[in-house]
Design an enzyme around this catalytic site. Structure first.
Site, mmCIF file in Angstrom:
data_model
loop_
_atom_site.group_PDB
_atom_site.id
_atom_site.type_symbol
_atom_site.label_atom_id
_atom_site.label_comp_id
_atom_site.label_asym_id
_atom_site.label_seq_id
_atom_site.Cartn_x
_atom_site.Cartn_y
_atom_site.Cartn_z
ATOM 1 N N ALA A 10 0.847 -1.196 0.000
ATOM 2 C CA ALA A 10 0.000 0.000 0.000
ATOM 3 C C ALA A 10 0.880 1.243 0.000
ATOM 4 C CB ALA A 10 -0.912 -0.005 1.235
ATOM 5 N N MET A 11 0.275 2.382 -0.288
ATOM 6 C CA MET A 11 1.028 3.635 -0.251
ATOM 7 C C MET A 11 1.616 3.823 1.145
ATOM 8 S SD MET A 11 -1.268 6.183 -2.597
ATOM 9 C CE MET A 11 0.039 7.354 -2.895
ATOM 10 N N LYS A 15 8.156 1.540 -0.721
ATOM 11 C CA LYS A 15 8.577 0.945 -1.992
ATOM 12 C C LYS A 15 9.681 1.762 -2.660
ATOM 13 C CE LYS A 15 4.372 1.089 -3.526
ATOM 14 N NZ LYS A 15 3.789 1.655 -2.282
ATOM 15 N N SER A 16 9.526 3.078 -2.679
ATOM 16 C CA SER A 16 10.535 3.928 -3.327
ATOM 17 C C SER A 16 11.837 3.952 -2.541
ATOM 18 C CB SER A 16 9.996 5.351 -3.514
ATOM 19 O OG SER A 16 8.901 5.338 -4.416
ATOM 20 N N ASP A 87 10.305 1.332 -10.864
ATOM 21 C CA ASP A 87 9.441 1.933 -9.856
ATOM 22 C C ASP A 87 8.031 2.116 -10.420
ATOM 23 O OD1 ASP A 87 9.038 3.057 -7.273
ATOM 24 O OD2 ASP A 87 9.215 5.081 -8.081
ATOM 25 N N GLU A 88 7.031 2.151 -9.536
ATOM 26 C CA GLU A 88 5.627 2.369 -9.913
ATOM 27 C C GLU A 88 5.200 1.426 -11.046
ATOM 28 O OE1 GLU A 88 3.853 4.061 -8.014
ATOM 29 O OE2 GLU A 88 5.100 5.607 -7.095
ATOM 30 N N CYS A 145 -2.345 0.643 8.877
ATOM 31 C CA CYS A 145 -3.545 1.424 8.579
ATOM 32 C C CYS A 145 -3.458 2.782 9.270
ATOM 33 C CB CYS A 145 -4.771 0.660 9.055
ATOM 34 S SG CYS A 145 -6.323 1.568 8.894
ATOM 35 N N CYS A 182 -6.572 -0.521 6.222
ATOM 36 C CA CYS A 182 -6.980 -1.921 6.228
ATOM 37 C C CYS A 182 -8.336 -2.025 5.524
ATOM 38 C CB CYS A 182 -7.069 -2.437 7.671
ATOM 39 S SG CYS A 182 -8.386 -1.653 8.647
#
Length: 200
Positions: A10-11, A15-16, A87-88, A145, A182
């Site tokens: 999720a954001m 990840k980056s 990425d993305e 969350c 969530c």
């Protein structure tokens, strides 16, 4: 053995940060990497991979009609690539994911992709769907969350403090527009808590 990886979350799951860390680890050993990001990812400027904590660096841009096998093949002729990092990756076309798989299979070159699994309406992105179908390894990156501290499984889009359950699939935005949530709070966000968070 080279593999096609899809690391999703999720954001706000980092990840980056992770893709920048992986690039740094390769480069600190004197190895070359190719960083790629889709054209549509312009939150911090076109061709820029940027984390929410301020780390960023440029990447080669992927247009929607780009042939990634040909792009990576051209890059391989210029330098000795150790890995390709995307990425993305949720914004990739189905065919582009297949082209990345071909790079792994034909050139024995690891390809690591990072991105969201589903959109703010809990529908799979085209690129993410194909990566789930084709990747050799799937890795979930976890975050919590915004409302309860449980594991966030998706993100909810907000506009003027109200949750959005319809609209365009792709709407680039950051913490002002999306919250990791969530499943329970995707359906029932605590708007009073959200208001208090904004006032802090």
């Amino acid at each position: 053995m080279a593999q096609l990886y899809f690391e999703y979350g999720a954001m706000g799951s980092g990840k980056s940060i992770e893709i920048l860390k992986v690039a740094h680890n390769y480069e600190s050993q004197g190895k070359e990497v190719l960083l790629l990001t889709p054209l549509v990812n312009d939150r911090d400027g076109v061709g820029m991979i940027a984390s929410r904590i301020g780390l960023k660096r440029p990447a080669r841009v992927i247009s929607p009609d780009a042939n990634l096998f040909e792009m990576i093949d051209e890059e391989r002729k210029k330098r000795d690539l150790a890995a390709v990092l995307v990425d993305e990756a949720q914004f990739l076309q189905k065919e582009q994911v297949d082209q990345l798989a071909q790079v792994v299979d034909d050139y024995h070159l690891p390809v690591m992709t990072f991105g969201l699994k589903q959109d703010a309406f809990n529908e799979l992105f085209e690129g993410a769907k194909r990566l789930i179908e084709m990747a050799d390894k799937l890795v979930e990156m976890k975050t919590i969350c915004s409302f309860c501290g449980r594991k966030a499984t998706t993100q909810l889009r907000f506009k003027d403090g109200k949750p959005q359950y319809e609209g365009a699939q792709i709407q680039i935005g950051g913490d002002e527009a999306y919250k990791p949530v969530c499943r329970i709070h995707w359906y029932h966000p605590d708007l009073n808590m959200l208001k208090k968070q904004k006032e802090m």
